[in-house]
Motif scaffolding. Structure first.
Motif, PDB file in Angstrom:
ATOM      1  N   THR A  84      10.128  -1.275  10.990  1.00 41.27           N
ATOM      2  CA  THR A  84       8.760  -1.724  11.279  1.00 41.27           C
ATOM      3  C   THR A  84       7.872  -0.554  11.684  1.00 41.27           C
ATOM      4  OG1 THR A  84       9.269  -2.213  13.607  1.00 41.27           O
ATOM      5  CG2 THR A  84       9.585  -3.989  12.010  1.00 41.27           C
ATOM      6  N   ILE A 112       5.721   1.710   9.050  1.00 38.99           N
ATOM      7  CA  ILE A 112       4.441   1.347   8.434  1.00 38.99           C
ATOM      8  C   ILE A 112       3.617   0.379   9.273  1.00 38.99           C
ATOM      9  CG2 ILE A 112       5.297  -0.649   7.127  1.00 38.99           C
ATOM     10  CD1 ILE A 112       3.558   0.386   4.769  1.00 38.99           C
ATOM     11  N   ILE A 170      -0.702  -0.070   9.702  1.00 33.38           N
ATOM     12  CA  ILE A 170      -1.448  -1.227   9.202  1.00 33.38           C
ATOM     13  C   ILE A 170      -2.205  -1.895  10.342  1.00 33.38           C
ATOM     14  CG2 ILE A 170      -1.229  -3.529   8.185  1.00 33.38           C
ATOM     15  CD1 ILE A 170       1.085  -2.491   6.526  1.00 33.38           C
ATOM     16  N   ILE A 185      -3.777   3.212   8.085  1.00 34.78           N
ATOM     17  CA  ILE A 185      -3.177   3.222   6.756  1.00 34.78           C
ATOM     18  C   ILE A 185      -4.219   3.500   5.679  1.00 34.78           C
ATOM     19  CG2 ILE A 185      -3.483   0.741   6.372  1.00 34.78           C
ATOM     20  CD1 ILE A 185      -0.404   2.785   5.326  1.00 34.78           C
ATOM     21  N   ARG A 223       0.966   3.500  -4.389  1.00 41.77           N
ATOM     22  CA  ARG A 223       1.405   2.702  -3.246  1.00 41.77           C
ATOM     23  C   ARG A 223       2.908   2.412  -3.255  1.00 41.77           C
ATOM     24  NH1 ARG A 223      -4.001  -0.953  -1.898  1.00 41.77           N
ATOM     25  NH2 ARG A 223      -5.426   0.810  -2.169  1.00 41.77           N
ATOM     26  N   ILE A 281       5.679   3.259  -0.153  1.00 40.96           N
ATOM     27  CA  ILE A 281       6.726   2.368   0.354  1.00 40.96           C
ATOM     28  C   ILE A 281       8.096   3.005   0.199  1.00 40.96           C
ATOM     29  CG2 ILE A 281       7.956   0.207  -0.111  1.00 40.96           C
ATOM     30  CD1 ILE A 281       5.477  -0.212   1.518  1.00 40.96           C
ATOM     31  N   THR A 297       5.164  -4.704   6.687  1.00 38.59           N
ATOM     32  CA  THR A 297       4.102  -4.751   5.688  1.00 38.59           C
ATOM     33  C   THR A 297       3.390  -6.094   5.656  1.00 38.59           C
ATOM     34  OG1 THR A 297       5.397  -3.215   4.322  1.00 38.59           O
ATOM     35  CG2 THR A 297       3.575  -4.341   3.248  1.00 38.59           C
ATOM     36  N   ALA A 357       7.541  -5.342  -0.658  1.00 41.77           N
ATOM     37  CA  ALA A 357       6.712  -4.541   0.244  1.00 41.77           C
ATOM     38  C   ALA A 357       5.707  -3.718  -0.553  1.00 41.77           C
ATOM     39  CB  ALA A 357       7.593  -3.626   1.094  1.00 41.77           C
ATOM     40  N   LYS A 411       2.943  -6.058  -1.675  1.00 45.74           N
ATOM     41  CA  LYS A 411       2.030  -6.405  -0.578  1.00 45.74           C
ATOM     42  C   LYS A 411       1.097  -5.249  -0.256  1.00 45.74           C
ATOM     43  CE  LYS A 411       1.779  -9.571   1.477  1.00 45.74           C
ATOM     44  NZ  LYS A 411       0.940 -10.778   1.260  1.00 45.74           N
ATOM     45  N   LEU A 412       1.620  -4.031  -0.335  1.00 50.34           N
ATOM     46  CA  LEU A 412       0.764  -2.880  -0.053  1.00 50.34           C
ATOM     47  C   LEU A 412      -0.314  -2.736  -1.120  1.00 50.34           C
ATOM     48  CD1 LEU A 412       0.558  -0.688   2.120  1.00 50.34           C
ATOM     49  CD2 LEU A 412       1.818   0.841   0.598  1.00 50.34           C
TER      50      LEU A 412
END
Length: 239
Positions: free
Chosen positions: A70, A73, A77, A82, A92, A96, A153, A226, A229-230
């Protein structure tokens, strides 16, 4: 797929003074416990397995995974920093993947190495117990890092969710409830360790073929999602 600049920034964030202090606590506690047990109980293969399985694999490794996964990243965020990284010409998925590699490396160093040292203290690697649990810690580090990086994320409460998973699901249900063990990273890693240790020294409720498939699947799917999602994070001015 690996960006040195992203890696350097992530290492700096994970190994900052406050987070590094937390990372050192659990390994130090494991070594203290191992030394105390060896002093009072002597070298015993079963006791060594109980300590390494009950504390190192069931508690220490997932908690360190929470901190590293966790922390790689989530804070960026949460505080919005970020956006500076996303504004750079770095894909991106590369961000990740790089953060995953860093999280895995940190988790391995702070979990697998102390596990090996504790095992050597406890019984001098009798029945390959120390090596077996070290391999379990290494394998689990990969899956935990991917899983908790994904949580970082997708949720602002990643640490809380990670702690619930680590302490309730892995440490409690994963150890005590038979049905839950099949879906436990802990049990998957123990299946790998079982092939290394002497007969009966390490046990798992999951067969090695299934454990291998699940470990790979969780790592790949969590990393892929992930990255997806980014991709959805939008910067000011982006269409």
């Amino acid at each position: 797929m690996y960006d040195p600049t992203v890696a350097r920034l992530t290492y700096r964030a994970l190994l900052g003074r406050r987070r590094a202090a937390i990372l050192f606590v659990l390994p130090a506690l494991l070594l203290v416990i191992a030394a105390a047990v060896r002093m009072f109980a002597g070298a015993d293969d079963q006791i060594a397995s109980d300590v390494l399985g009950g504390f190192a694999i069931a508690t220490m490794v997932p908690l360190i995974g929470v901190i590293a996964g966790t922390g790689a990243i989530g804070p960026e965020i949460d505080d919005g920093s970020i956006v500076y990284l996303l504004s750079k010409p770095v894909k991106r998925p590369t961000i990740i993947f790089t953060k995953l590699i860093v999280a895995i490396a940190v988790t391995m160093v702070f979990s697998a190495l102390p596990t090996l040292l504790a095992g050597l203290i406890l019984n001098g690697n009798g029945q390959q117990v120390a090596v077996a649990y070290t391999i379990a810690a290494l394998v689990a580090s990969i899956a935990y890092s991917a899983l908790f990086l994904l949580l970082g994320t997708v949720s602002r409460h990643a640490v809380v969710l990670g702690l619930v998973y680590a302490l309730v699901w892995e440490a409690l249900f994963g150890s005590l409830v038979p049905g839950a063990r099949t879906l436990s990273v802990q049990q998957w890693s123990l299946a790998v360790a079982q092939k290394v240790a002497g007969d009966g020294a390490v046990t798992s409720d999951v067969g090695l073929p299934l454990a291998t498939v699940l470990l790979v699947a969780v790592t790949v799917v969590a990393t892929w999602y992930a990255g997806q999602k980014l991709r959805t994070l939008k910067l000011a001015g982006e269409e």
